[in-house]
Write a protein that holds these residues in place. Sequence first.
Motif, PDB file in Angstrom:
ATOM      1  N   LYS A 252      49.284  49.031  21.579  1.00 12.92           N
ATOM      2  CA  LYS A 252      48.441  49.074  21.091  1.00 12.92           C
ATOM      3  C   LYS A 252      46.934  50.352  20.968  1.00 12.92           C
ATOM      4  CE  LYS A 252      43.592  46.014  20.305  1.00 12.92           C
ATOM      5  NZ  LYS A 252      42.905  45.344  20.579  1.00 12.92           N
ATOM      6  N   ASP A 253      46.911  50.567  22.131  1.00  7.71           N
ATOM      7  CA  ASP A 253      45.679  52.060  22.555  1.00  7.71           C
ATOM      8  C   ASP A 253      46.530  53.393  21.296  1.00  7.71           C
ATOM      9  OD1 ASP A 253      44.102  50.718  23.850  1.00  7.71           O
ATOM     10  OD2 ASP A 253      44.184  51.839  25.098  1.00  7.71           O
ATOM     11  N   SER A 254      47.883  53.485  21.682  1.00  7.36           N
ATOM     12  CA  SER A 254      48.348  54.627  20.936  1.00  7.36           C
ATOM     13  C   SER A 254      48.812  54.122  19.621  1.00  7.36           C
ATOM     14  CB  SER A 254      49.774  54.516  20.976  1.00  7.36           C
ATOM     15  OG  SER A 254      49.887  55.059  22.557  1.00  7.36           O
ATOM     16  N   MET A 255      48.664  53.117  19.048  1.00  6.13           N
ATOM     17  CA  MET A 255      48.507  52.813  17.500  1.00  6.13           C
ATOM     18  C   MET A 255      47.051  53.062  17.243  1.00  6.13           C
ATOM     19  SD  MET A 255      51.382  51.146  15.998  1.00  6.13           S
ATOM     20  CE  MET A 255      50.544  50.563  14.614  1.00  6.13           C
ATOM     21  N   THR A 256      46.176  52.646  17.558  1.00  5.29           N
ATOM     22  CA  THR A 256      44.378  52.478  17.509  1.00  5.29           C
ATOM     23  C   THR A 256      44.601  54.330  17.293  1.00  5.29           C
ATOM     24  OG1 THR A 256      44.333  51.185  18.915  1.00  5.29           O
ATOM     25  CG2 THR A 256      42.361  52.223  18.448  1.00  5.29           C
ATOM     26  N   SER A 257      44.696  54.533  18.624  1.00  5.94           N
ATOM     27  CA  SER A 257      44.511  56.489  18.484  1.00  5.94           C
ATOM     28  C   SER A 257      45.240  57.452  17.292  1.00  5.94           C
ATOM     29  CB  SER A 257      46.062  56.992  19.716  1.00  5.94           C
ATOM     30  OG  SER A 257      44.893  58.662  19.875  1.00  5.94           O
ATOM     31  N   PHE A 452      46.000  59.089  39.937  1.00  2.58           N
ATOM     32  CA  PHE A 452      47.145  57.301  39.527  1.00  2.58           C
ATOM     33  C   PHE A 452      46.586  56.208  39.696  1.00  2.58           C
ATOM     34  CE2 PHE A 452      48.046  61.704  37.656  1.00  2.58           C
ATOM     35  CZ  PHE A 452      49.523  62.398  38.178  1.00  2.58           C
ATOM     36  N   ASP A 453      45.689  55.639  40.441  1.00  2.00           N
ATOM     37  CA  ASP A 453      46.335  54.147  40.814  1.00  2.00           C
ATOM     38  C   ASP A 453      45.620  53.576  39.722  1.00  2.00           C
ATOM     39  OD1 ASP A 453      46.521  55.419  43.305  1.00  2.00           O
ATOM     40  OD2 ASP A 453      44.722  54.792  44.180  1.00  2.00           O
ATOM     41  N   ASP A 454      45.064  53.543  38.409  1.00  2.00           N
ATOM     42  CA  ASP A 454      44.905  52.782  37.334  1.00  2.00           C
ATOM     43  C   ASP A 454      46.045  53.024  36.940  1.00  2.00           C
ATOM     44  OD1 ASP A 454      42.212  51.583  38.864  1.00  2.00           O
ATOM     45  OD2 ASP A 454      41.359  52.989  38.267  1.00  2.00           O
ATOM     46  N   ALA A 455      47.252  53.735  37.201  1.00  2.00           N
ATOM     47  CA  ALA A 455      47.936  53.389  35.899  1.00  2.00           C
ATOM     48  C   ALA A 455      47.527  53.273  34.509  1.00  2.00           C
ATOM     49  CB  ALA A 455      49.012  52.072  36.729  1.00  2.00           C
ATOM     50  N   PHE A 456      46.878  54.753  34.195  1.00  4.80           N
ATOM     51  CA  PHE A 456      46.709  54.806  32.682  1.00  4.80           C
ATOM     52  C   PHE A 456      45.337  54.595  31.926  1.00  4.80           C
ATOM     53  CE2 PHE A 456      51.271  57.025  31.994  1.00  4.80           C
ATOM     54  CZ  PHE A 456      51.106  57.869  31.942  1.00  4.80           C
ATOM     55  N   GLN A 457      44.572  53.797  33.068  1.00  2.10           N
ATOM     56  CA  GLN A 457      43.884  53.193  32.564  1.00  2.10           C
ATOM     57  C   GLN A 457      43.221  54.388  31.831  1.00  2.10           C
ATOM     58  OE1 GLN A 457      41.445  49.851  34.368  1.00  2.10           O
ATOM     59  NE2 GLN A 457      39.495  50.119  32.687  1.00  2.10           N
ATOM     60  N   GLY A 458      42.549  53.975  30.126  1.00  5.96           N
ATOM     61  CA  GLY A 458      42.347  55.041  30.132  1.00  5.96           C
ATOM     62  C   GLY A 458      41.802  56.552  29.775  1.00  5.96           C
ATOM     63  N   TRP A 459      43.666  56.471  30.033  1.00  2.00           N
ATOM     64  CA  TRP A 459      45.220  57.714  29.435  1.00  2.00           C
ATOM     65  C   TRP A 459      44.822  57.832  27.528  1.00  2.00           C
ATOM     66  CZ3 TRP A 459      47.791  60.797  32.324  1.00  2.00           C
ATOM     67  CH2 TRP A 459      47.791  61.145  33.905  1.00  2.00           C
ATOM     68  N   VAL A 460      45.305  56.808  27.090  1.00  2.00           N
ATOM     69  CA  VAL A 460      45.540  57.099  25.664  1.00  2.00           C
ATOM     70  C   VAL A 460      44.067  56.628  25.074  1.00  2.00           C
ATOM     71  CG1 VAL A 460      47.336  55.924  23.703  1.00  2.00           C
ATOM     72  CG2 VAL A 460      47.713  56.510  26.321  1.00  2.00           C
ATOM     73  N   GLY A 461      44.165  56.942  23.725  1.00  2.00           N
ATOM     74  CA  GLY A 461      43.033  56.514  23.347  1.00  2.00           C
ATOM     75  C   GLY A 461      41.513  56.496  23.673  1.00  2.00           C
ATOM     76  N   GLU A 462      40.233  56.136  23.480  1.00  2.00           N
ATOM     77  CA  GLU A 462      38.422  57.055  24.258  1.00  2.00           C
ATOM     78  C   GLU A 462      38.979  55.931  25.652  1.00  2.00           C
ATOM     79  OE1 GLU A 462      37.647  59.446  21.862  1.00  2.00           O
ATOM     80  OE2 GLU A 462      39.391  58.432  20.384  1.00  2.00           O
TER      81      GLU A 462
END
Length: 485
Positions: A252-257, A452-462
């Motif tokens: 979803k976040d990639s689509m939102t971006s 890295f522990d959160d496994a991409f939380q907040g990486w993609v999107g805002e």
Amino acid sequence: MQLFFVNSKLARRHLDSPVVSGDEVAGLLDDRALADGTPVFLDDETMMPVEPLCSWGRSLSDAELAEGTLKDYGRIIARVADHQVQRGRDLVTATESDLQVYKRVRTELQTRPVGDSAWGKEAQLIDRFYGHLKDRGVLRQTPRRMVIRGRRIKQKMDIRHLTYGQYRYFRDVGLGGQRPDSTVDRSFRGWSPHRNRGAADLALGTGMRWREWATVLLPELGIGVGHRVDEVTFMVQACAKYGKARSIYVPKDSMTSLESYLLLERPEQASMSARRLERHHRDLFVVSRIDHESGLVYGTLDGMQRVFTMSAMDAGLRRVTVQETEVGLEALAVFICRGGLMPLADSWKRYRHAAWRRMVARQDENTPPLPRKRWRWHDLRHTYALQLLNYLERQMDGEEPDAVARRRRHRSYLSGHMRLNPLLIVSRRLGHSSPATTYEYLEYTDDLLPDFDDAFQGWVGEVGSEATYAQIAAHAFGLEKRESL
């Protein structure tokens, strides 16, 4: 000697001769099954075919290689031939000493010497060329093999992954034109920052190779189906490495971006280029209907009605695929450039080089340390692989820092949990031909940084996004379970 490449489309559209028409030439090439990209070697003075090089080029066409590969092979042999001419010698009768001199030029003496890996591939092609001449009776024996004998070392994968801070700096400052403190930089003159940021998020969120994400079409992302699509799964094949089909999951976040680009930048780009595309109407595949359920695309190409399955459309066809819209002709590709069609490899290379220069110029004590080497689009694929592998491992077994124990665990998976083994899941998601390729990522998962522990939380999107790699992992697990039923 001059090198040319077969191009049936160019002949059909632009050949104008009282002797033979472009359609006749294109029909003859099709009748002889000569693939576009087949190298053709012509004499400088007579412009007649040079044998046995042209026959060798025909053998490459019969091997059903990709157009780009055919061209690369032709350039390599043409380069060896030019080297022999400069030495006053002939390509066909080259000796091992001639080729050793050529090897030294390529690996040591030229302005930018090639490395062992690049030379190894080139040397194998030279071996195959002389093997072809021997098989056809042109030579009685070939020069000795030119690969790096005795000291050749197997090259490891050049795995480069990004930290969270590095990725956000690359994406937002380098590609997006922001300041390091996330404020707007009024001096930024980048033409399409939303497109480039969206491309980075799509690459990072899916693990696709450059040729896969850069050539994706709007219908493949569910755009134009008549309702909002938050996440999507589609098939890649023709644009995948070795044509190996696999499913791609876009979170979803990639689509939102991508929405910022699709709503703010892309409409203006499409409107500006509509008139230009109309002038090249006959060179384009003009789509008249898209069947989203079956993945079929109907339209007109070269004056003929054609039907294609989207996953079977190669990069060249995708680039010239357009549809009629309210502004005129508009590319069906997600990412487009000033000309209205999808950017080519050189353009994407230029975008990332400009981003790198900007990141270096903006670097200060508060920015994350930059990698030693200039970043590549492919680094996003490596980052995806490492994060997904690390996350799946922790979900399956929890923490187990002992690297030896982790490898012993993977051997157990291979025998007892083939469908749900994290290593094999990641291998299938990436489209690797062998799990051995994915196995090389294991040594890096032991050293992942704490953020890295959160496994991409907040990486993609805002910033503040709730999506994590758990979404991607859950989809991967669910798919593997369905496939194993």
